[in-house]
Design a protein around this motif. Structure first.
Motif, mmCIF file in Angstrom:
data_model
loop_
_atom_site.group_PDB
_atom_site.id
_atom_site.type_symbol
_atom_site.label_atom_id
_atom_site.label_comp_id
_atom_site.label_asym_id
_atom_site.label_seq_id
_atom_site.Cartn_x
_atom_site.Cartn_y
_atom_site.Cartn_z
ATOM 1 N N UNK A 148 0.828 -1.204 0.000
ATOM 2 C CA UNK A 148 0.000 0.000 0.000
ATOM 3 C C UNK A 148 0.862 1.253 0.000
ATOM 4 N N UNK A 149 1.934 1.244 0.773
ATOM 5 C CA UNK A 149 2.773 2.441 0.870
ATOM 6 C C UNK A 149 3.516 2.758 -0.417
ATOM 7 N N UNK A 150 3.551 1.820 -1.343
ATOM 8 C CA UNK A 150 4.237 2.053 -2.619
ATOM 9 C C UNK A 150 3.296 2.536 -3.715
ATOM 10 N N UNK A 151 2.004 2.583 -3.437
ATOM 11 C CA UNK A 151 1.056 3.009 -4.469
ATOM 12 C C UNK A 151 1.055 4.530 -4.590
ATOM 13 N N UNK A 152 0.657 5.001 -5.754
ATOM 14 C CA UNK A 152 0.613 6.434 -6.044
ATOM 15 C C UNK A 152 -0.829 6.917 -6.104
ATOM 16 N N UNK A 153 -1.060 8.211 -5.890
ATOM 17 C CA UNK A 153 -2.421 8.740 -6.025
ATOM 18 C C UNK A 153 -2.936 8.546 -7.450
ATOM 19 N N UNK A 154 -4.224 8.297 -7.573
ATOM 20 C CA UNK A 154 -4.863 8.065 -8.868
ATOM 21 C C UNK A 154 -5.788 9.246 -9.161
ATOM 22 N N UNK A 155 -5.691 9.788 -10.361
ATOM 23 C CA UNK A 155 -6.511 10.945 -10.716
ATOM 24 C C UNK A 155 -7.943 10.532 -11.024
ATOM 25 N N UNK A 156 -8.839 11.481 -10.826
ATOM 26 C CA UNK A 156 -10.247 11.248 -11.147
ATOM 27 C C UNK A 156 -10.421 10.911 -12.625
ATOM 28 N N UNK A 157 -9.661 11.591 -13.480
ATOM 29 C CA UNK A 157 -9.781 11.345 -14.917
ATOM 30 C C UNK A 157 -9.334 9.933 -15.278
ATOM 31 N N UNK A 158 -8.262 9.467 -14.646
ATOM 32 C CA UNK A 158 -7.785 8.100 -14.917
ATOM 33 C C UNK A 158 -8.852 7.074 -14.548
ATOM 34 N N UNK B 139 -9.382 10.896 -0.197
ATOM 35 C CA UNK B 139 -9.660 11.633 -1.425
ATOM 36 C C UNK B 139 -9.661 13.125 -1.162
ATOM 37 N N UNK B 140 -8.961 13.845 -2.025
ATOM 38 C CA UNK B 140 -8.950 15.300 -1.974
ATOM 39 C C UNK B 140 -9.022 15.804 -3.403
ATOM 40 N N UNK B 141 -9.963 16.700 -3.672
ATOM 41 C CA UNK B 141 -10.150 17.209 -5.030
ATOM 42 C C UNK B 141 -8.842 17.731 -5.605
ATOM 43 N N UNK B 142 -8.579 17.369 -6.851
ATOM 44 C CA UNK B 142 -7.395 17.797 -7.617
ATOM 45 C C UNK B 142 -6.093 17.151 -7.126
ATOM 46 N N UNK B 143 -6.173 16.312 -6.120
ATOM 47 C CA UNK B 143 -4.953 15.650 -5.643
ATOM 48 C C UNK B 143 -5.023 14.138 -5.797
ATOM 49 N N UNK B 144 -6.133 13.661 -6.317
ATOM 50 C CA UNK B 144 -6.245 12.237 -6.558
ATOM 51 C C UNK B 144 -6.739 11.465 -5.344
ATOM 52 N N UNK B 145 -6.723 10.160 -5.487
ATOM 53 C CA UNK B 145 -7.252 9.274 -4.452
ATOM 54 C C UNK B 145 -6.271 8.151 -4.169
#
Length: 239
Positions: free
Chosen positions: A33-43, A70-76
């Motif tokens: 989990x700690x190696x995952x990156x934020x995912x964009x809403x568009x993706x 989740x934070x808007x514009x910062x991904x999830x």
């Protein structure tokens, strides 16, 4: 699903979102989990084939349940609880793929679509029977890791995409990162399934020129980039 620490019943759509956040955040592979990156809403919208506004609404619900951050514009990103749910869905999916392939004779190009339909509907008892029948496999037919019953990932060796190899290197196909039926059919005909050994002869503008057994092929980049290779160094064979 009752193995995880999250007890609120989730819809299939919610489970699907958690699964896709994990896959996209880990670069389609699998990791901690700690190696995952934020995912964009568009993706996510592109992957789920829905409008971004629908994704935003779902992510807010999942955040309220404590399954994502989740934070808007910062991904999830997944929380620990969301990560466990996603791992459980993937365990179901990949065990079903392996069972369809080994027990029922489905082609490796057919199993993904069937597993997508079934992954939300099998019980833990049925999952356990499948795992026992298969001998508790660590990987599915495409070389993707299968989380254990304790929702832990098996040890993995670092792999490289074929397009990242240097001329002269050789190794074993560890994973095939596509579910496109035509691509999987072609790769199977060329003998390029997990476990196959290959030798990279040359990287070029047209693609990767390789040798598999006694055969030589020029793989276009679109195919070469979905093959993940475990490098085999000559020095390892002769310490």
């Amino acid at each position: 699903m009752n193995r995880t620490t999250h007890h609120t019943p989730l819809s299939e759509a919610q489970e699907d979102y958690l699964k896709q956040v994990l896959l996209l955040g880990s670069g389609e592979g699998m990791g901690r989990l700690e190696d995952t990156l934020p995912v964009s809403t568009q993706s996510l919208a592109d992957r789920m084939q829905v409008k971004p506004a629908s994704v935003t609404g779902m992510l807010k619900k999942l955040a309220e349940l404590g399954l994502v951050e989740y934070e808007a514009y910062r991904g999830v990103r997944l929380t620990e609880a969301g990560y466990k749910v996603a791992l459980e869905v993937l365990r179901h999916h990949r065990l079903i793929e392996a069972y369809l392939h080994q027990a029922l004779g489905y082609g490796w190009e057919e199993v993904h679509a069937e597993a997508e339909k079934l992954e939300h509907h099998i019980s833990e008892a049925f999952e356990q029977r499948i795992a026992e029948w298969l001998g508790h496999p660590s990987h599915d037919p495409h070389g993707d890791v299968i989380p254990s019953a304790a929702l832990e990932l098996p040890p993995t060796t670092p792999n490289l995409r074929l397009v990242a190899l240097q001329s002269g290197q050789h190794g074993r196909v560890a994973r095939v990162a596509t579910q496109d039926q035509d691509a999987l059919n072609l790769l199977a005909r060329l003998g390029l399934k997990p476990g196959a050994t290959l030798h990279l002869l040359e990287q070029g503008a047209e693609g990767s020129r390789i040798q598999v057994g006694g055969q030589r092929y020029l793989l276009p980049t679109s195919l070469a980039q979905v093959l993940w290779i475990q490098i085999e160094e000559d020095r390892d064979a002769n310490p």
